[in-house]
Design an enzyme around this catalytic site. Structure first.
Site, mmCIF file in Angstrom:
data_model
loop_
_atom_site.group_PDB
_atom_site.id
_atom_site.type_symbol
_atom_site.label_atom_id
_atom_site.label_comp_id
_atom_site.label_asym_id
_atom_site.label_seq_id
_atom_site.Cartn_x
_atom_site.Cartn_y
_atom_site.Cartn_z
ATOM 1 N N GLY A 46 36.874 26.413 12.048
ATOM 2 C CA GLY A 46 36.569 26.505 10.681
ATOM 3 C C GLY A 46 37.874 26.544 9.773
ATOM 4 N N CYS A 47 37.700 27.282 8.748
ATOM 5 C CA CYS A 47 38.813 27.325 7.874
ATOM 6 C C CYS A 47 40.048 28.238 8.535
ATOM 7 C CB CYS A 47 38.505 28.271 6.509
ATOM 8 S SG CYS A 47 39.924 28.697 5.556
ATOM 9 N N PHE A 48 41.299 27.450 8.538
ATOM 10 C CA PHE A 48 42.307 28.082 9.234
ATOM 11 C C PHE A 48 42.690 29.351 8.603
ATOM 12 C CE2 PHE A 48 44.826 24.167 7.451
ATOM 13 C CZ PHE A 48 44.693 24.898 6.079
#
Length: 221
Positions: A46-48
């Site tokens: 997902g979002c880093f």
């Protein structure tokens, strides 16, 4: 800006906050040199922003770089990846000391730090660029990944089976400088508070014995 395809009201809140305080430095970050005795691991969860912060808090981890992997476009930009047309996923590369933290323990942190059972989605973030993915470098790593998936499924921690993709490592492209260490630099940003922080707290709880710092993180009401 993060793609928030669900919950229109939340989208407006997060996107408005995301534009605030971002650096204009769009230069890709530089990869650190691997030090003697170090190893490197590559994960997409997902979002880093959240995955980078969570992994960075583990003992034995020297540095974590946010970037892109798993696609076909060379040297992609964030804007290109967000179109979901490059094949890349938001990814982190972890530089660590295997004498302090093992690859298997990093896998435990990875599975705790996001939901590996939602296909091409993490919470409000939807698209293959948010897919769950692990890139292995050796047959031994592949075997450990498969064991970790089996372990996670058998634990029944998640109601659904793991859908994490497992692929051999090919290339990792560092993201722009303004994405690096974003969580720590923008702790009050709405997306960080509402989406990223719960993931980091979940990872910290699961890896309580392996943290550099046991100070609790704070969510803004």
């Amino acid at each position: 800006m993060k793609k928030l395809s669900l919950y229109v009201v939340l989208s407006l809140l997060f996107l408005a906050g995301c534009a605030q305080g971002q650096s204009k430095d769009y230069t890709p970050a530089k990869l650190p040199a691997l030090k003697p005795g170090e190893a490197v691991a590559t994960f997409a969860g997902g979002c880093f922003w959240a995955m980078e912060e969570g992994m960075n808090q583990l003992k034995g981890v020297r540095e974590v770089i946010s970037g892109y992997a798993g696609g076909t476009v060379k040297n992609p930009t964030y804007e290109q990846v967000c179109t979901d047309q490059t094949g890349h996923a938001e990814t982190v590369q972890v530089y660590y000391d295997p004498k302090v933290i093992s690859y298997s323990q990093l896998l435990d942190a990875f599975f705790a730090g996001h939901d590996p059972t939602t296909l091409n989605r993490q919470g409000p973030d939807v698209g293959r660029d948010y897919r769950s993915m692990i890139f292995y470098r050796t047959p031994e790593e592949k075997a450990q990944i498969q064991a970790a998936i089996k372990r996670t499924n058998e634990s029944k921690h998640y109601p659904n089976p793991v859908v994490t993709e497992v692929e051999p490592f090919k290339v990792f492209y560092p993201a722009e400088n303004y994405h690096q260490n974003y969580f720590a630099l923008h702790p009050d940003q709405p997306y960080i508070q509402r989406v990223s922080l719960p993931k980091v707290e979940k990872l910290r709880k699961a890896m309580a014995g392996h943290l550099k710092n046991n100070t609790a993180l704070t969510m803004i009401d």
